[in-house]
Design a protein around this motif. Structure first.
Motif, mmCIF file in Angstrom:
data_model
loop_
_atom_site.group_PDB
_atom_site.id
_atom_site.type_symbol
_atom_site.label_atom_id
_atom_site.label_comp_id
_atom_site.label_asym_id
_atom_site.label_seq_id
_atom_site.Cartn_x
_atom_site.Cartn_y
_atom_site.Cartn_z
ATOM 1 N N ALA A 1 2.681 -10.552 0.840
ATOM 2 C CA ALA A 1 3.089 -9.973 2.126
ATOM 3 C C ALA A 1 3.156 -8.450 2.049
ATOM 4 O O ALA A 1 2.762 -7.752 2.983
ATOM 5 N N GLU A 2 3.653 -7.917 0.935
ATOM 6 C CA GLU A 2 3.711 -6.459 0.754
ATOM 7 C C GLU A 2 2.310 -5.858 0.740
ATOM 8 O O GLU A 2 2.066 -4.819 1.352
ATOM 9 N N MET A 3 1.382 -6.508 0.048
ATOM 10 C CA MET A 3 0.008 -6.010 -0.007
ATOM 11 C C MET A 3 -0.636 -6.062 1.382
ATOM 12 O O MET A 3 -1.314 -5.125 1.806
ATOM 13 N N ALA A 4 -0.399 -7.154 2.096
ATOM 14 C CA ALA A 4 -0.968 -7.279 3.440
ATOM 15 C C ALA A 4 -0.420 -6.196 4.369
ATOM 16 O O ALA A 4 -1.175 -5.556 5.105
ATOM 17 N N ALA A 5 0.888 -5.963 4.328
ATOM 18 C CA ALA A 5 1.499 -4.934 5.181
ATOM 19 C C ALA A 5 0.995 -3.543 4.804
ATOM 20 O O ALA A 5 0.725 -2.714 5.675
ATOM 21 N N ALA A 6 0.848 -3.283 3.523
ATOM 22 C CA ALA A 6 0.397 -1.964 3.061
ATOM 23 C C ALA A 6 -1.026 -1.659 3.517
ATOM 24 O O ALA A 6 -1.395 -0.496 3.674
ATOM 25 N N ASN A 7 -1.832 -2.703 3.755
ATOM 26 C CA ASN A 7 -3.240 -2.504 4.108
ATOM 27 C C ASN A 7 -3.575 -2.914 5.528
ATOM 28 O O ASN A 7 -4.742 -2.946 5.903
#
Length: 85
Positions: A43-49
């Protein structure tokens, strides 16, 4: 997903009130056998990108043009009340 907008100007109660979104909240509901840590990292990776999420987090210039029947028409949208304060 839930967005919050001021309503005073929309209903003619305060012509100087803002109209821009004040808050955006969303919940990701995931069902998975993966661990909470693994899902949180995803989820953090998705939000960051995410282009949409990051565009809302960082103000961007907006260029407006008006064309009527193929001809450019001088047009300048007024500055939102939130920027006049």
């Amino acid at each position: 997903m839930r967005a919050t907008f001021p309503q005073m100007r929309k209903y003619g109660l305060d012509p100087e009130a803002g109209v821009a979104m004040e808050r955006l909240a969303y919940t990701l509901e995931i069902e998975s056998p993966a661990s909470a840590d693994a899902v949180a990292r995803l989820a953090e990776m998705a939000a960051a990108n995410c282009h949409a999420e990051n565009s809302l987090r960082v103000p961007v210039p907006i260029e407006c043009a008006l064309r009527l029947n193929g001809d450019d028409v001088p047009f300048m949208p007024p500055e939102p009340p939130e920027l006049r304060r």
